[in-house]
Design a protein around this motif. Structure first.
Motif, PDB file in Angstrom:
ATOM      1  N   SER A 124      53.731  44.366  94.539  1.00  0.00           N
ATOM      2  CA  SER A 124      54.633  44.785  93.469  1.00  0.00           C
ATOM      3  C   SER A 124      56.065  44.991  93.942  1.00  0.00           C
ATOM      4  O   SER A 124      57.003  44.936  93.136  1.00  0.00           O
ATOM      5  CB  SER A 124      54.132  46.080  92.817  1.00  0.00           C
ATOM      6  N   ALA A 125      56.259  45.233  95.249  1.00  0.00           N
ATOM      7  CA  ALA A 125      57.604  45.597  95.707  1.00  0.00           C
ATOM      8  C   ALA A 125      58.019  44.971  97.037  1.00  0.00           C
ATOM      9  O   ALA A 125      59.146  44.507  97.176  1.00  0.00           O
ATOM     10  CB  ALA A 125      57.719  47.121  95.810  1.00  0.00           C
ATOM     11  N   GLU A 126      57.119  44.959  98.021  1.00  0.00           N
ATOM     12  CA  GLU A 126      57.520  44.421  99.320  1.00  0.00           C
ATOM     13  C   GLU A 126      57.877  42.939  99.218  1.00  0.00           C
ATOM     14  O   GLU A 126      58.833  42.482  99.849  1.00  0.00           O
ATOM     15  CB  GLU A 126      56.421  44.645 100.353  1.00  0.00           C
ATOM     16  N   VAL A 127      57.121  42.185  98.411  1.00  0.00           N
ATOM     17  CA  VAL A 127      57.458  40.766  98.295  1.00  0.00           C
ATOM     18  C   VAL A 127      58.808  40.567  97.601  1.00  0.00           C
ATOM     19  O   VAL A 127      59.479  39.561  97.835  1.00  0.00           O
ATOM     20  CB  VAL A 127      56.356  39.957  97.563  1.00  0.00           C
ATOM     21  N   ILE A 128      59.231  41.534  96.778  1.00  0.00           N
ATOM     22  CA  ILE A 128      60.550  41.432  96.164  1.00  0.00           C
ATOM     23  C   ILE A 128      61.617  41.502  97.257  1.00  0.00           C
ATOM     24  O   ILE A 128      62.610  40.771  97.228  1.00  0.00           O
ATOM     25  CB  ILE A 128      60.778  42.546  95.121  1.00  0.00           C
ATOM     26  N   GLY A 129      61.399  42.375  98.237  1.00  0.00           N
ATOM     27  CA  GLY A 129      62.300  42.418  99.378  1.00  0.00           C
ATOM     28  C   GLY A 129      62.309  41.102 100.138  1.00  0.00           C
ATOM     29  O   GLY A 129      63.369  40.638 100.599  1.00  0.00           O
ATOM     30  N   LEU A 130      61.148  40.470 100.263  1.00  0.00           N
ATOM     31  CA  LEU A 130      61.066  39.180 100.952  1.00  0.00           C
ATOM     32  C   LEU A 130      61.795  38.091 100.163  1.00  0.00           C
ATOM     33  O   LEU A 130      62.514  37.261 100.739  1.00  0.00           O
ATOM     34  CB  LEU A 130      59.604  38.801 101.174  1.00  0.00           C
ATOM     35  N   TYR A 131      61.616  38.083  98.849  1.00  0.00           N
ATOM     36  CA  TYR A 131      62.371  37.143  98.005  1.00  0.00           C
ATOM     37  C   TYR A 131      63.872  37.327  98.222  1.00  0.00           C
ATOM     38  O   TYR A 131      64.624  36.353  98.374  1.00  0.00           O
ATOM     39  CB  TYR A 131      62.092  37.392  96.522  1.00  0.00           C
ATOM     40  N   MET A 132      64.300  38.578  98.201  1.00  0.00           N
ATOM     41  CA  MET A 132      65.732  38.862  98.349  1.00  0.00           C
ATOM     42  C   MET A 132      66.240  38.405  99.709  1.00  0.00           C
ATOM     43  O   MET A 132      67.367  37.897  99.831  1.00  0.00           O
ATOM     44  CB  MET A 132      65.996  40.350  98.143  1.00  0.00           C
ATOM     45  N   ALA A 133      65.439  38.575 100.747  1.00  0.00           N
ATOM     46  CA  ALA A 133      65.847  38.113 102.077  1.00  0.00           C
ATOM     47  C   ALA A 133      66.062  36.608 102.073  1.00  0.00           C
ATOM     48  O   ALA A 133      67.016  36.104 102.691  1.00  0.00           O
ATOM     49  CB  ALA A 133      64.793  38.514 103.111  1.00  0.00           C
ATOM     50  N   ARG A 134      65.201  35.880 101.384  1.00  0.00           N
ATOM     51  CA  ARG A 134      65.361  34.428 101.277  1.00  0.00           C
ATOM     52  C   ARG A 134      66.597  34.058 100.456  1.00  0.00           C
ATOM     53  O   ARG A 134      67.343  33.138 100.806  1.00  0.00           O
ATOM     54  CB  ARG A 134      64.117  33.805 100.644  1.00  0.00           C
ATOM     55  N   ILE A 135      66.808  34.767  99.356  1.00  0.00           N
ATOM     56  CA  ILE A 135      67.970  34.481  98.516  1.00  0.00           C
ATOM     57  C   ILE A 135      69.261  34.653  99.310  1.00  0.00           C
ATOM     58  O   ILE A 135      70.210  33.872  99.169  1.00  0.00           O
ATOM     59  CB  ILE A 135      67.969  35.394  97.269  1.00  0.00           C
ATOM     60  N   MET A 136      69.298  35.662 100.182  1.00  0.00           N
ATOM     61  CA  MET A 136      70.491  35.921 100.981  1.00  0.00           C
ATOM     62  C   MET A 136      70.514  35.119 102.280  1.00  0.00           C
ATOM     63  O   MET A 136      71.426  35.272 103.093  1.00  0.00           O
ATOM     64  CB  MET A 136      70.590  37.423 101.293  1.00  0.00           C
ATOM     65  N   ASP A 137      69.489  34.265 102.471  1.00  0.00           N
ATOM     66  CA  ASP A 137      69.393  33.420 103.676  1.00  0.00           C
ATOM     67  C   ASP A 137      69.414  34.250 104.960  1.00  0.00           C
ATOM     68  O   ASP A 137      70.066  33.886 105.951  1.00  0.00           O
ATOM     69  CB  ASP A 137      70.524  32.381 103.709  1.00  0.00           C
ATOM     70  N   LEU A 138      68.682  35.354 104.959  1.00  0.00           N
ATOM     71  CA  LEU A 138      68.618  36.193 106.153  1.00  0.00           C
ATOM     72  C   LEU A 138      67.658  35.599 107.178  1.00  0.00           C
ATOM     73  O   LEU A 138      66.763  34.820 106.828  1.00  0.00           O
ATOM     74  CB  LEU A 138      68.157  37.603 105.782  1.00  0.00           C
ATOM     75  N   SER A 139      67.833  35.987 108.416  1.00  0.00           N
ATOM     76  CA  SER A 139      66.916  35.546 109.466  1.00  0.00           C
ATOM     77  C   SER A 139      65.582  36.249 109.283  1.00  0.00           C
ATOM     78  O   SER A 139      65.500  37.323 108.669  1.00  0.00           O
ATOM     79  CB  SER A 139      67.488  35.871 110.848  1.00  0.00           C
ATOM     80  N   GLU A 140      64.542  35.652 109.836  1.00  0.00           N
ATOM     81  CA  GLU A 140      63.214  36.249 109.679  1.00  0.00           C
ATOM     82  C   GLU A 140      63.105  37.608 110.363  1.00  0.00           C
ATOM     83  O   GLU A 140      62.190  38.383 110.062  1.00  0.00           O
ATOM     84  CB  GLU A 140      62.146  35.285 110.182  1.00  0.00           C
ATOM     85  N   GLU A 141      64.032  37.917 111.267  1.00  0.00           N
ATOM     86  CA  GLU A 141      64.063  39.247 111.885  1.00  0.00           C
ATOM     87  C   GLU A 141      64.232  40.336 110.826  1.00  0.00           C
ATOM     88  O   GLU A 141      63.822  41.479 111.032  1.00  0.00           O
ATOM     89  CB  GLU A 141      65.223  39.351 112.871  1.00  0.00           C
ATOM     90  N   ALA A 142      64.853  39.974 109.712  1.00  0.00           N
ATOM     91  CA  ALA A 142      65.150  40.956 108.664  1.00  0.00           C
ATOM     92  C   ALA A 142      63.988  41.169 107.704  1.00  0.00           C
ATOM     93  O   ALA A 142      63.996  42.141 106.937  1.00  0.00           O
ATOM     94  CB  ALA A 142      66.377  40.506 107.872  1.00  0.00           C
ATOM     95  N   PHE A 143      63.000  40.297 107.731  1.00  0.00           N
ATOM     96  CA  PHE A 143      61.987  40.308 106.683  1.00  0.00           C
ATOM     97  C   PHE A 143      61.185  41.605 106.627  1.00  0.00           C
ATOM     98  O   PHE A 143      60.913  42.133 105.549  1.00  0.00           O
ATOM     99  CB  PHE A 143      61.044  39.119 106.840  1.00  0.00           C
ATOM    100  N   GLY A 144      60.774  42.115 107.790  1.00  0.00           N
ATOM    101  CA  GLY A 144      59.991  43.347 107.794  1.00  0.00           C
ATOM    102  C   GLY A 144      60.762  44.520 107.217  1.00  0.00           C
ATOM    103  O   GLY A 144      60.205  45.343 106.484  1.00  0.00           O
ATOM    104  N   TYR A 145      62.064  44.580 107.516  1.00  0.00           N
ATOM    105  CA  TYR A 145      62.902  45.652 106.985  1.00  0.00           C
ATOM    106  C   TYR A 145      63.115  45.484 105.477  1.00  0.00           C
ATOM    107  O   TYR A 145      63.156  46.476 104.736  1.00  0.00           O
ATOM    108  CB  TYR A 145      64.249  45.670 107.704  1.00  0.00           C
ATOM    109  N   ALA A 146      63.248  44.232 105.036  1.00  0.00           N
ATOM    110  CA  ALA A 146      63.428  43.981 103.607  1.00  0.00           C
ATOM    111  C   ALA A 146      62.194  44.422 102.828  1.00  0.00           C
ATOM    112  O   ALA A 146      62.293  45.032 101.754  1.00  0.00           O
ATOM    113  CB  ALA A 146      63.695  42.491 103.371  1.00  0.00           C
ATOM    114  N   ALA A 147      61.016  44.127 103.381  1.00  0.00           N
ATOM    115  CA  ALA A 147      59.774  44.560 102.738  1.00  0.00           C
ATOM    116  C   ALA A 147      59.688  46.081 102.719  1.00  0.00           C
ATOM    117  O   ALA A 147      59.257  46.685 101.728  1.00  0.00           O
ATOM    118  CB  ALA A 147      58.571  43.962 103.466  1.00  0.00           C
ATOM    119  N   MET A 148      60.118  46.717 103.809  1.00  0.00           N
ATOM    120  CA  MET A 148      60.061  48.175 103.887  1.00  0.00           C
ATOM    121  C   MET A 148      60.989  48.821 102.863  1.00  0.00           C
ATOM    122  O   MET A 148      60.663  49.867 102.284  1.00  0.00           O
ATOM    123  CB  MET A 148      60.432  48.635 105.291  1.00  0.00           C
ATOM    124  N   LEU A 149      62.139  48.212 102.625  1.00  0.00           N
ATOM    125  CA  LEU A 149      63.055  48.753 101.617  1.00  0.00           C
ATOM    126  C   LEU A 149      62.412  48.685 100.232  1.00  0.00           C
ATOM    127  O   LEU A 149      62.502  49.636  99.441  1.00  0.00           O
ATOM    128  CB  LEU A 149      64.374  47.991 101.626  1.00  0.00           C
TER     129      LEU A 149
END
Length: 284
Positions: A124-149
């Motif tokens: 419901s929420a962590e994958v939204i952070g993952l989507y946002m990381a992709r939209i912003m073209d972030l490195s995969e290093e950021a993915f865990g933090y994006a999910a945590m947010l």
């Protein structure tokens, strides 16, 4: 016309996210609107009362068939999301997890353990952070933090929305060793100390997750970090209000005013915003 529909859905669905997203560059903002349009429509199908399982299953089936065929579905919300998913290389498994969590809400649901909560929050929420990381073209290093947010923000929603969720037969906060048997207002009024202590502990949990998520800000370019930090600060503000009076969740739905959101976004833009802090130990 499609973009206007996305924006209308976004604006009516979330004041915090909508006004925070205004600080994104236009191209990113359009992608955020397309993402939000899809997730909000699905969420509404399981939240609007009375729940209509047939409509949700039809929405999910239309998405799945269009994904498999590679052809337009005819649903502008689904088609815009699929275009975004392909262009930004979302993992389709993220969308399956999201739809699984939404389907979970078709029936009255109670989470008895933290593991159950985290399974639900992932979709419901962590994958939204993952989507946002992709939209912003972030490195995969950021993915865990994006999910945590996403996890931290969703948890504040669970605390804020206790009353509304109970009204439709849902409880997302596990009671565990709290000593509470229920979160119904009539019950907690006779267990005030236990309830206040319980909410303080849940706010501490949110705070730990939020602090972990903030470590990922260094991976976000400044032009994208401003709206992310603005939205996160508004959830922190919500936590502050609850920390001051845990019973406020039964009195009103706490939402930051538009002016506060915009002021914080401007302050971040100017580089003068102070980090949002609160103490979960405040007296109730």
């Amino acid at each position: 016309m499609v973009a206007e529909k996305h924006e209308q859905i976004f604006r009516s669905g979330s004041k915090t996210y909508y006004f925070s997203s205004r600080f994104f560059p236009p191209a990113v903002r359009r992608d955020v609107y397309a993402l939000y349009g899809f997730v909000r429509v699905a969420d509404n199908l399981v939240d609007d009362q009375p729940v209509d399982p047939t409509a949700f299953h039809a929405f999910r089936r239309t998405y799945t068939e269009a994904l498999r065929s590679g052809k337009a579905s005819g649903d502008v919300i689904i088609d815009a999301f699929l275009e975004l998913q392909r262009r930004k290389q979302f993992d389709p498994a993220w969308t399956e997890a999201f739809l699984d969590s939404m389907e979970h809400d078709l029936s009255s649901s109670t989470c008895e353990t933290l593991d159950e909560v985290l399974t639900y929050i992932y979709g419901s929420a962590e994958v939204i952070g993952l989507y946002m990381a992709r939209i912003m073209d972030l490195s995969e290093e950021a993915f865990g933090y994006a999910a945590m947010l996403g996890r931290a923000m969703q948890y504040i929603n669970f605390i804020r929305d206790i009353k509304e969720d109970l009204a439709i037969g849902r409880r997302y906060l596990p009671l565990g060793s709290s000593g509470l048997a229920s979160l119904e207002q009539s019950y907690v009024q006779t267990h005030e100390k236990q309830f206040a202590a319980f909410i303080r502990e849940e706010l501490k949990r949110y705070q730990r997750w939020q602090k972990e998520a903030q470590k990922g800000y260094r991976f976000i370019p400044r032009r994208y970090r401003i709206p992310i930090m603005t939205a996160a600060d508004m959830y922190c503000w919500t936590a502050q209000q609850i920390a001051k009076d845990p019973f406020i969740v039964y009195k009103k739905r706490i939402k930051p005013p538009k002016a506060r959101i915009l002021r914080k976004g401007i302050a971040h833009t100017l580089g003068v915003a102070l980090p949002c802090r609160f103490s979960a130990k405040q007296k109730s």
